[in-house]
Each structure stands twice: as C-alpha cells, then as structure tokens.
Design a protein around this motif. Sequence first.
Motif, mmCIF file in Angstrom:
data_model
loop_
_atom_site.group_PDB
_atom_site.id
_atom_site.type_symbol
_atom_site.label_atom_id
_atom_site.label_comp_id
_atom_site.label_asym_id
_atom_site.label_seq_id
_atom_site.Cartn_x
_atom_site.Cartn_y
_atom_site.Cartn_z
ATOM 1 N N GLN A 2 37.418 135.801 99.879
ATOM 2 C CA GLN A 2 36.347 136.311 99.026
ATOM 3 C C GLN A 2 35.534 135.183 98.426
ATOM 4 O O GLN A 2 34.315 135.310 98.240
ATOM 5 C CB GLN A 2 36.930 137.193 97.912
ATOM 6 C CG GLN A 2 35.864 137.952 97.127
ATOM 7 C CD GLN A 2 35.012 138.843 98.007
ATOM 8 O OE1 GLN A 2 35.533 139.651 98.775
ATOM 9 N NE2 GLN A 2 33.691 138.690 97.932
ATOM 10 N N THR B 33 40.148 136.467 107.463
ATOM 11 C CA THR B 33 40.418 137.913 107.494
ATOM 12 C C THR B 33 39.797 138.501 108.760
ATOM 13 O O THR B 33 38.799 139.219 108.695
ATOM 14 C CB THR B 33 39.824 138.603 106.247
ATOM 15 O OG1 THR B 33 38.429 138.239 106.132
ATOM 16 C CG2 THR B 33 40.565 138.217 104.998
ATOM 17 N N ASP C 278 40.495 140.889 110.561
ATOM 18 C CA ASP C 278 40.493 142.344 110.657
ATOM 19 C C ASP C 278 39.629 142.996 109.573
ATOM 20 O O ASP C 278 39.706 144.212 109.366
ATOM 21 C CB ASP C 278 41.923 142.887 110.558
ATOM 22 C CG ASP C 278 42.770 142.476 111.752
ATOM 23 O OD1 ASP C 278 42.195 142.262 112.835
ATOM 24 O OD2 ASP C 278 44.004 142.358 111.588
ATOM 25 N N SER C 279 38.812 142.207 108.904
ATOM 26 C CA SER C 279 37.963 142.723 107.839
ATOM 27 C C SER C 279 36.589 143.119 108.390
ATOM 28 O O SER C 279 35.821 142.280 108.865
ATOM 29 C CB SER C 279 37.778 141.680 106.730
ATOM 30 O OG SER C 279 36.752 142.062 105.847
ATOM 31 N N ILE D 228 34.133 144.132 106.563
ATOM 32 C CA ILE D 228 33.128 143.597 105.646
ATOM 33 C C ILE D 228 32.786 142.159 106.011
ATOM 34 O O ILE D 228 31.613 141.766 106.027
ATOM 35 C CB ILE D 228 33.622 143.687 104.190
ATOM 36 C CG1 ILE D 228 33.779 145.147 103.778
ATOM 37 C CG2 ILE D 228 32.662 142.975 103.243
ATOM 38 C CD1 ILE D 228 34.358 145.341 102.397
ATOM 39 N N ALA D 229 33.806 141.357 106.319
ATOM 40 C CA ALA D 229 33.566 139.957 106.670
ATOM 41 C C ALA D 229 32.710 139.845 107.926
ATOM 42 O O ALA D 229 31.770 139.043 107.994
ATOM 43 C CB ALA D 229 34.899 139.227 106.859
ATOM 44 N N ALA E 88 32.779 145.199 113.466
ATOM 45 C CA ALA E 88 33.036 145.824 112.163
ATOM 46 C C ALA E 88 33.206 147.331 112.311
ATOM 47 O O ALA E 88 34.076 147.943 111.678
ATOM 48 C CB ALA E 88 31.893 145.509 111.200
ATOM 49 N N ASP F 247 36.680 149.332 111.228
ATOM 50 C CA ASP F 247 36.687 150.339 110.159
ATOM 51 C C ASP F 247 35.527 151.305 110.374
ATOM 52 O O ASP F 247 34.410 151.078 109.893
ATOM 53 C CB ASP F 247 36.556 149.666 108.793
ATOM 54 C CG ASP F 247 36.686 150.663 107.642
ATOM 55 O OD1 ASP F 247 36.829 151.866 107.914
ATOM 56 O OD2 ASP F 247 36.643 150.231 106.475
ATOM 57 N N TYR G 44 33.388 152.202 107.381
ATOM 58 C CA TYR G 44 32.538 151.220 106.711
ATOM 59 C C TYR G 44 31.112 151.398 107.240
ATOM 60 O O TYR G 44 30.725 150.845 108.261
ATOM 61 C CB TYR G 44 33.056 149.799 106.959
ATOM 62 C CG TYR G 44 32.242 148.737 106.252
ATOM 63 C CD1 TYR G 44 32.129 148.750 104.865
ATOM 64 C CD2 TYR G 44 31.594 147.743 106.957
ATOM 65 C CE1 TYR G 44 31.380 147.789 104.205
ATOM 66 C CE2 TYR G 44 30.845 146.775 106.307
ATOM 67 C CZ TYR G 44 30.747 146.801 104.931
ATOM 68 O OH TYR G 44 29.980 145.853 104.278
#
Length: 555
Positions: A169, A198, A200-201, A203-204, A228, A232, A235
């Motif tokens: 973050q 991350t 598996d994020s 958002i990233a 992304a 998810d 998202y």
Amino acid sequence: MAGVSAAKVGALSDAALAWGKLLSLAPPADLLTQAWFNLGLLCVKSNDTTAAVACQRKALLADPSNHEAREHLALLLAEQGELAEAIAAFEFLVHSAPQARYHFNLGVLLSQQGAFGEAENHYRQGLMLQPDYADALSNLGLLLAERGLSAEALDCLKRAAASAPNHPQVFANLGALLEAESHLDLAAVCLQRAVELTPDSAIAHCNLGVLQVERRELALAEQNFRRAMQLDPDYLSAPAYLAQLLLSTERYAEGWALHEVRFALAEKNGKPFGSPFSCPLWRGESLQGKAILIRPEQGYGDEIQFARYIPLLRNLGAKRITLLARSALFPVLQTLVGVDSVLDADHLEGELPEHDYWITSMSLPHYLQQAIPASLPYLSVPAESRQRWAGRLVEPKAFRVGLLWQGNVLHQNDAHRSLPGVESWLPLWQVTGVEFISLQRERVEVQAAQQTLIQFGAEIADFGDAAAIVDQLDLIISVDSAYAHLAGALAKPVWVLLPKRNTDWRWQQQGGDSPWYPGVMRLFRQSQRGDWDSVLIQVREALLALLESRQVQAS
C-alpha cells in the motif's frame, strides 16, 4: 493454559470451551480480564464481531486499565461504524499510554470523519514516537498531498517506502502521488513493485494499468485491466477502465458492452442511478410498436454527443420516442429531428405518458450496435433563440472566433482540461483581423493592452442562446467542454484543446480530428502535461494559416 494451547493449533472451539470453563470458575481479576480478552479474540476469528465487542467490554469492566482490551474494542467499534466511541477510546489511550499505533489509528478514524487537521496532528505525534512508522508516514503524505504540499508529501511517502520495502500500500500511495506530480517513470516503478508484492491483487493491477494508459503503454494497460478482472470479477473499476481504453482505440463493440458497468459501479459507490419510471430498462428487446423514453446521464456534453443515436430507434420500429432533457439543453435538443417529443426534465408537469421502456442515450450505441452516426449537423439553432440574438452581434468587420477556456469546475479533470485563465489566450491576441467573442457565462477583466473581448456573460442563459451565438461565428476554439460538442453538432468549425493527463476516451489516443464530428473538428493536444503555451502557439499558427487561406480564396 489449555485455551492458549488450543488457539495456537487452530482448535477454536476447544479454546473457547477452555476460556469459558475458566470464566465459570470465577478467577482472580487479572485472569478474568485475560479470559474475556482472549475469548473476544476467538470471536473475531469466528467472524462474530458482536460477541467480540461484548467480550472486550467485559474485559474492561474487570480491569479498566487494560489498554490492550480497550484498543481491540476501539478497532471492533470502528469496524461496526461506531466511530464516535472508537475515537473516544483511542483519545483515552493516547493520553494515558501514548504509543505510535494509538495515534495512527486515531488519525485514521478522524480522517474518516473529515477531521483532517486533527488527523494530521496525530500522525505527526505518532511519528515523534516512532519516526519510521511506515503507515503513519504514508497517511500523512496523502493528507499533505491533498493540501497541495507535494514536496513534503513525497518526502513522507519516500521515507515510508524506505522503512517498509515490502509494504504494497505504501508503494501504491507513492506511485499515485508520483503520477499526480508527472513523475511517470518513477510512478511506474512503484506501482510495479505493488503488483510484485501482491500479484493476486486486482486493485494493484488496475492501478498499474491506469498509469500505463497515461504512459501510452496501451497493450500493457489492457493486460493489467484484464488480469484484474480475472482476479476479482467484483472489482468493477477494472472493466470500467478497460471500456474507456477500448473506446479510445475505436474498439467499440466490446468497449460499449463493458461501458455498461458504470451503472453497477455507481451503485457500489453509493450513487445508484435509479429509475423513477415504472417501465423496464431497455436492453435490446424488440421495439416494434413500442414507446421508449430516453433520460439524461452525466454531463451536458455527453447528452449532446449521444443525441445523434436517438432517431435511430425509429429504425427498430419504435412508435414513439420521448427525450427528457435538462433545462439548459431543452431548447436546443428540441431541434433534434426524429424525436416525437422533448420534455424539460427539470420542470415536468403532471405524470409522464406511459412508455414500454426507458434508457439513457449513452447506452444506445451498445444496444443499437451501430457505427458512429456522423451526419452533421444533427442539431440547429432554436427559432426563439435565433430571434432573441439577432442583431446582438453587429455586421462582422473581422473573422469571428468564439473562445471558451473553462469547462465545468466540478468535472474531476477540470484542473487539467481547462486553461488557467483568459490571459492564456495572449498568443492569439497578436493575430490581427480577428474579433474574439467569449462563450463563458462569467465575465472577466481583460487588460487594456490585450485584444478587446466581446462578452455576454450570464446573458447566455442556456444552450439555445449559446447555439444562436455560435451560429454567428466563423470558428470556435474551446477546451474539452459541452460547447465543443455543441459546435460540432451544429457543424460549426471548432478547435478543441486537449490535456495530456486523463485525455477523455472520446478523443482517441492520437490524431488531429474526430470521427464524432468529421470535417468540422480539429484537435490540438498537449505534448507535455500542463503545457498549454505550446498548444496555443500551434493554435495561433493554425489561425494565421486559416486567415491567409481565406484571403487567397477571396482574391
């Protein structure tokens, strides 16, 4: 103890039984507090927040000086939205047992309540106790950036990254700030690091994709948006960004389909685009013999741009087409051919007539599956507006150019898409044989040494008035605004000034013209962020060339 041992190996039920048995034995105060505290932690692991809060309250009843129980209770209360009590608990802690994390958590909660000054103070107090506290540095940096203190904000975030090189973050925040400050290469390094930390994020990946669009690394951006979406599906920002990328590269079929996610995204963000109509939303069903209602969505420019699709509904057999228009657009949208009725959405009287379906004009391209209808003009000057403005502009003595340098100040990209002020037109004042007319609804002071600027200000009551003025001009030069769309829809020559940062998808990624307004619109793009000077020099040269060409044709 049995409860501790069971909890360590993940046997939550056994641990709860052990602590419950201890409580039934009426242990001494210190063990009683510890038992309730540990039982509260087990409730959290079991996702029973309500029971966890009750346990921590009982732990505090047994020992009001137990700071650990008070901290956990405050965090649980914050999770439940009980911010006032959570803040009070942390205020007690920072006064009775100051620790960096107490100040940090208090700062977070105060920020959630909009008390940003107090939050900043607590972040700073926490950093006095622990100078390398990465989360506090990161949050303080974000607050400073909001206040426009970019240098200090960057320093905070760089220190955070140095003290926590594995904190995703922190790198995401630093990357976002570097992007805002136009340090795109460094921003890419930070956002790539966040992805590495991350993988598996969603958002990233999405954040990196947004930056890559700004760097014109479109293939990489598309990969990250699609990744992304895989990671998810809920998202919704990822398909929204992908839609804009696809539309900007004229891949309309998939782009329009993905663009529909905007409704679900708005609802998820607490701004649902509800319908006050009893009829269902049209999703491509047969319109043979049906009545359909089109309602406004987003900005004035969007309504003007997408109005071109509305008459096409007749080709699908619609027997009645009704357009709702906001008051400012009502006069000019009444001139749209092929619509049965246009109603003023802001001043409706009585009940709407019955319709079989409703839709917004921005959804029409998806369900109509049509290429861009580019026949111009598709709007005209309302008769009343033409009559009202007849004679307001005297017989031209020079080439008339309308200027608009400020769009809607509430637009999220207005700081970048609008010019700093009227003084930005200085390169154009040097062009002789031109009469400049302001299209702004606000009057401005113009230095005596500059070109005279004809201004009507608030007399331009709506887009009907604007259309009547534009119709009497030879050229409109505008930032990305609704007036640019109005001029294009009226088939008037219009030059549009585009920012480098967050260029709107409808203007594509490159090029000097627009498929939306062929033959009448010319695009002037920033080559560097914030550099309007070079753009306006190009505009001046283009204006000189245009005037010279007209003189040659006249001779």
